[in-house]
Motif scaffolding. Structure first.
Motif, PDB file in Angstrom:
ATOM      1  N   GLY A 254      41.131   7.640 -20.229  1.00  0.00           N
ATOM      2  CA  GLY A 254      40.122   6.805 -19.561  1.00  0.00           C
ATOM      3  C   GLY A 254      38.745   7.330 -19.933  1.00  0.00           C
ATOM      4  O   GLY A 254      38.630   8.254 -20.742  1.00  0.00           O
ATOM      5  N   ILE A 255      37.734   6.763 -19.338  1.00  0.00           N
ATOM      6  CA  ILE A 255      36.382   7.266 -19.597  1.00  0.00           C
ATOM      7  C   ILE A 255      36.072   8.373 -18.579  1.00  0.00           C
ATOM      8  O   ILE A 255      35.517   9.402 -18.925  1.00  0.00           O
ATOM      9  CB  ILE A 255      35.341   6.123 -19.495  1.00  0.00           C
ATOM     10  N   GLN A 256      36.465   8.147 -17.337  1.00  0.00           N
ATOM     11  CA  GLN A 256      36.310   9.170 -16.286  1.00  0.00           C
ATOM     12  C   GLN A 256      37.609   9.126 -15.483  1.00  0.00           C
ATOM     13  O   GLN A 256      37.645   8.719 -14.329  1.00  0.00           O
ATOM     14  CB  GLN A 256      35.075   8.812 -15.449  1.00  0.00           C
ATOM     15  N   LEU A 257      38.713   9.509 -16.162  1.00  0.00           N
ATOM     16  CA  LEU A 257      40.036   9.199 -15.624  1.00  0.00           C
ATOM     17  C   LEU A 257      40.356   9.858 -14.291  1.00  0.00           C
ATOM     18  O   LEU A 257      41.016   9.265 -13.439  1.00  0.00           O
ATOM     19  CB  LEU A 257      41.124   9.498 -16.650  1.00  0.00           C
TER      20      LEU A 257
ATOM     21  N   ASN B 246      22.849  16.258 -14.702  1.00  0.00           N
ATOM     22  CA  ASN B 246      23.306  15.450 -13.565  1.00  0.00           C
ATOM     23  C   ASN B 246      24.818  15.221 -13.617  1.00  0.00           C
ATOM     24  O   ASN B 246      25.319  14.108 -13.455  1.00  0.00           O
ATOM     25  CB  ASN B 246      22.571  14.094 -13.561  1.00  0.00           C
ATOM     26  N   ARG B 247      25.523  16.322 -13.871  1.00  0.00           N
ATOM     27  CA  ARG B 247      26.956  16.219 -14.100  1.00  0.00           C
ATOM     28  C   ARG B 247      27.771  15.902 -12.854  1.00  0.00           C
ATOM     29  O   ARG B 247      28.893  15.430 -12.934  1.00  0.00           O
ATOM     30  CB  ARG B 247      27.461  17.552 -14.693  1.00  0.00           C
ATOM     31  N   GLY B 248      27.240  16.284 -11.703  1.00  0.00           N
ATOM     32  CA  GLY B 248      28.023  16.032 -10.485  1.00  0.00           C
ATOM     33  C   GLY B 248      29.009  17.150 -10.184  1.00  0.00           C
ATOM     34  O   GLY B 248      29.889  16.989  -9.331  1.00  0.00           O
TER      35      GLY B 248
ATOM     36  N   GLY C 240      35.232   2.709 -17.990  1.00  0.00           N
ATOM     37  CA  GLY C 240      33.909   2.773 -17.373  1.00  0.00           C
ATOM     38  C   GLY C 240      33.688   4.035 -16.565  1.00  0.00           C
ATOM     39  O   GLY C 240      34.608   4.823 -16.344  1.00  0.00           O
ATOM     40  N   CYS C 241      32.427   4.201 -16.124  1.00  0.00           N
ATOM     41  CA  CYS C 241      32.096   5.404 -15.353  1.00  0.00           C
ATOM     42  C   CYS C 241      30.866   5.133 -14.492  1.00  0.00           C
ATOM     43  O   CYS C 241      29.903   4.534 -14.957  1.00  0.00           O
ATOM     44  CB  CYS C 241      31.819   6.566 -16.317  1.00  0.00           C
ATOM     45  N   ASP C 242      30.939   5.567 -13.228  1.00  0.00           N
ATOM     46  CA  ASP C 242      29.801   5.386 -12.323  1.00  0.00           C
ATOM     47  C   ASP C 242      28.912   6.624 -12.246  1.00  0.00           C
ATOM     48  O   ASP C 242      27.917   6.617 -11.535  1.00  0.00           O
ATOM     49  CB  ASP C 242      30.292   5.027 -10.910  1.00  0.00           C
ATOM     50  N   ASN C 243      29.289   7.690 -12.920  1.00  0.00           N
ATOM     51  CA  ASN C 243      28.405   8.866 -12.969  1.00  0.00           C
ATOM     52  C   ASN C 243      27.149   8.502 -13.752  1.00  0.00           C
ATOM     53  O   ASN C 243      27.151   7.509 -14.487  1.00  0.00           O
ATOM     54  CB  ASN C 243      29.092  10.022 -13.698  1.00  0.00           C
ATOM     55  N   LYS C 244      26.145   9.350 -13.629  1.00  0.00           N
ATOM     56  CA  LYS C 244      24.918   9.049 -14.376  1.00  0.00           C
ATOM     57  C   LYS C 244      24.463  10.287 -15.133  1.00  0.00           C
ATOM     58  O   LYS C 244      23.339  10.775 -14.945  1.00  0.00           O
ATOM     59  CB  LYS C 244      23.832   8.571 -13.403  1.00  0.00           C
ATOM     60  N   CYS C 245      25.337  10.827 -15.962  1.00  0.00           N
ATOM     61  CA  CYS C 245      24.950  11.995 -16.756  1.00  0.00           C
ATOM     62  C   CYS C 245      23.774  11.579 -17.643  1.00  0.00           C
ATOM     63  O   CYS C 245      23.817  10.509 -18.276  1.00  0.00           O
ATOM     64  CB  CYS C 245      26.112  12.475 -17.610  1.00  0.00           C
ATOM     65  N   THR C 246      22.757  12.438 -17.685  1.00  0.00           N
ATOM     66  CA  THR C 246      21.498  12.013 -18.297  1.00  0.00           C
ATOM     67  C   THR C 246      21.565  11.889 -19.826  1.00  0.00           C
ATOM     68  O   THR C 246      20.668  11.322 -20.431  1.00  0.00           O
ATOM     69  CB  THR C 246      20.367  12.992 -17.915  1.00  0.00           C
ATOM     70  N   PHE C 247      22.631  12.449 -20.436  1.00  0.00           N
ATOM     71  CA  PHE C 247      22.733  12.386 -21.897  1.00  0.00           C
ATOM     72  C   PHE C 247      23.626  11.250 -22.370  1.00  0.00           C
ATOM     73  O   PHE C 247      23.735  10.990 -23.558  1.00  0.00           O
ATOM     74  CB  PHE C 247      23.320  13.708 -22.446  1.00  0.00           C
ATOM     75  N   CYS C 248      24.287  10.555 -21.424  1.00  0.00           N
ATOM     76  CA  CYS C 248      25.466   9.771 -21.809  1.00  0.00           C
ATOM     77  C   CYS C 248      25.177   8.301 -22.108  1.00  0.00           C
ATOM     78  O   CYS C 248      24.701   7.559 -21.252  1.00  0.00           O
ATOM     79  CB  CYS C 248      26.506   9.878 -20.709  1.00  0.00           C
ATOM     80  N   ILE C 249      25.556   7.906 -23.310  1.00  0.00           N
ATOM     81  CA  ILE C 249      25.422   6.505 -23.712  1.00  0.00           C
ATOM     82  C   ILE C 249      26.744   5.757 -23.418  1.00  0.00           C
ATOM     83  O   ILE C 249      26.769   4.538 -23.290  1.00  0.00           O
ATOM     84  CB  ILE C 249      25.025   6.419 -25.213  1.00  0.00           C
ATOM     85  N   THR C 250      27.821   6.523 -23.299  1.00  0.00           N
ATOM     86  CA  THR C 250      29.141   5.909 -23.105  1.00  0.00           C
ATOM     87  C   THR C 250      29.175   5.076 -21.828  1.00  0.00           C
ATOM     88  O   THR C 250      29.732   3.974 -21.800  1.00  0.00           O
ATOM     89  CB  THR C 250      30.225   7.010 -23.040  1.00  0.00           C
ATOM     90  N   ARG C 251      28.581   5.589 -20.758  1.00  0.00           N
ATOM     91  CA  ARG C 251      28.642   4.847 -19.486  1.00  0.00           C
ATOM     92  C   ARG C 251      27.894   3.514 -19.615  1.00  0.00           C
ATOM     93  O   ARG C 251      28.226   2.543 -18.950  1.00  0.00           O
ATOM     94  CB  ARG C 251      28.088   5.694 -18.336  1.00  0.00           C
ATOM     95  N   ILE C 252      26.881   3.487 -20.513  1.00  0.00           N
ATOM     96  CA  ILE C 252      26.149   2.226 -20.724  1.00  0.00           C
ATOM     97  C   ILE C 252      27.035   1.275 -21.535  1.00  0.00           C
ATOM     98  O   ILE C 252      27.166   0.099 -21.219  1.00  0.00           O
ATOM     99  CB  ILE C 252      24.795   2.503 -21.429  1.00  0.00           C
TER     100      ILE C 252
HETATM  101  S1  SF4 Z   1      29.501  11.965 -19.682  1.00  0.00           S
HETATM  102 FE1  SF4 Z   1      31.402  11.230 -18.806  1.00  0.00          FE
HETATM  103  S2  SF4 Z   1      31.085  11.540 -16.614  1.00  0.00           S
HETATM  104 FE2  SF4 Z   1      29.056  11.582 -17.499  1.00  0.00          FE
HETATM  105  S3  SF4 Z   1      28.303   9.449 -17.361  1.00  0.00           S
HETATM  106 FE3  SF4 Z   1      29.264   9.731 -19.394  1.00  0.00          FE
HETATM  107  S4  SF4 Z   1      31.334   9.004 -19.170  1.00  0.00           S
HETATM  108 FE4  SF4 Z   1      30.522   9.383 -17.093  1.00  0.00          FE
END
Ligand code: SF4
Length: 388
Positions: A161-164, A240-242, A117-129
């Motif tokens: 991990g997803i955001q190891l 919104n990469r952080g 899992g991941c708590d970031n909110k990158c605007t392109f990312c479906i993986t975190r969903i």
């Molecule tokens: S791209 Fe990586 S860091 Fe960004 S929301 Fe997705 S899993 Fe998290």
């Protein structure tokens, strides 16, 4: 992570008395582990399902695709079983969830998940969903898995991990410097003897001073794979990469001081909405300045449930294609440059199959008469680099 999910499921099913068919025609059921990271991946899964249905088999699809849109998959394929989580798949076969342990087999290298899992909110990312909120695995469990790997003769683990690198941040991704990733690495180094520890994709913002201290340990491979995504400050912000581009340069500078022969590899997206030619050139400049030894280039793929899919100034597919091609060509030149700088240097290689293996700084080398699982010290030359 996707590979690990399949491996866990395979091991659990085998422990429950099932066998893997050699030919798909012989199988009773066909299990499809779906990936949804790009539209293309999604399309490939759908094609696999149609193919499996054509074989008149029981078809089960699991993984990231149905985790994001279970209902749509069920509506589209009413005659198959849509079971997003691997736990549901093994329950479907009447096997206890306890069987979903750490999978072991005769590979020389194995991924070890430390979180998901991941708590970031990158605007392109479906993986975190698909993967949900961050869940760190306990350090004792991680070490137990590595010790099991050691007992089975595995020589290298890949921390996965997803955001190891956010391990230990809890719900405070606003404070990435609080990451306990380095503390975890120290704990692993202290409590295991695995000869080589490689890390998969790292978010630069989590790599604090403690991390660079741990990087001095020779059991950690000479290789940082960074989740860079762009070299343009403007685009990094829109993503919104952080982290900023300055943090990427800073991380690489520190890593190179400790590991001058280390490989720095990266994931980069091109053609993000609003990416101008100037933004793209900033990414190319970053690639050249850092001298990445490998870049995974992804043309931006709009995923319906993400913010970036609805951003203005979407880039045409021709421009995306052109930029991807251009960056891949540049990456190939940089890769050769990196190889060139390593000629004459001594390195250790973990032999895999067919007398080849990866050096600690991720160059595939030919090792004559090398046996699978053996670590050999060799000198890099023009002749033993395997260009693949
Ligand atoms: S791209 Fe990586 S860091 Fe960004 S929301 Fe997705 S899993 Fe998290």
């Amino acid at each position: 992570m996707n590979w690990l999910d399949s491996a866990q499921l395979r091991a659990a099913l085998q422990a429950g008395g099932h066998t893997e068919a050699e030919q798909e025609e012989e199988a009773e059921s066909i299990l499809i582990n779906s990936c949804t990271v790009t539209k293309r991946a999604d399309r490939q899964v759908r094609q696999e399902i149609l193919h499996a249905m054509g074989l008149q088999k029981k078809v089960i699809v699991f993984g990231c695709g149905p985790k994001v849109e279970k209902k749509e998959w069920e509506e589209r394929f009413p005659n198959i079983s849509v079971l997003p989580h691997k736990e549901e798949v093994i329950e479907y076969f009447g096997i206890s969830k306890d069987q979903l342990e750490f999978p072991l087999h005769d590979r020389t290298r194995i991924p070890v998940a430390i979180q998901t899992g991941c708590d970031n909110k990158c605007t392109f990312c479906i993986t975190r969903i698909a993967r949900g909120k961050t869940r760190d695995f306990p350090k004792e469990k991680i070490v137990r898995h590595i010790q099991q790997a050691e007992k089975n003769g595995i020589q290298e683990i890949v921390i996965t991990g997803i955001q190891l690198a956010s391990w230990g941040c809890g719900n405070s991704l606003k404070y990435p410097e609080k990451s306990q990733f380095a503390t975890l690495l120290s704990y692993i180094l202290k409590n295991t003897n695995i000869p080589r520890i490689r890390m998969s994709s790292l978010g630069p913002q989590f790599l604090n001073d403690e991390f660079f201290n741990v990087l001095k340990n020779p059991r950690i491979c000479d290789h940082l794979h960074l989740s860079v995504q762009s070299g343009s400050p403007n685009i990094l912000q829109k993503m919104n990469r952080g982290h900023s581009e300055k943090e990427i340069y800073e991380v690489v500078k520190k890593a190179k001081q400790i590991r001058p022969n280390g490989a720095i590899t990266a994931d980069i997206i091109v053609g993000f909405p609003g990416e101008t030619e100037k933004d793209f050139q900033e990414t190319v400049t970053m690639a050249k300045k850092i001298q990445f030894s490998k870049i995974h280039v992804f043309p931006f793929s709009p995923r319906e449930k993400t913010g970036a899919a609805h951003f203005p100034k979407q880039i045409s597919s021709n421009t995306k294609k052109y930029r991807a091609q251009h960056l891949r060509q540049k990456a190939e030149e940089l890769r050769k440059n990196f190889f060139h700088t390593q000629i004459g240097k001594k390195t250790s290689v973990l032999v895999e199959e067919r007398e080849t293996g990866f050096s600690t700084n991720y160059i595939r080398l030919i090792v004559p008469k090398g046996r699978s699982g053996e670590i050999r010290n060799i000198q890099i030359s023009q002749n033993n680099i395997k260009h693949t």
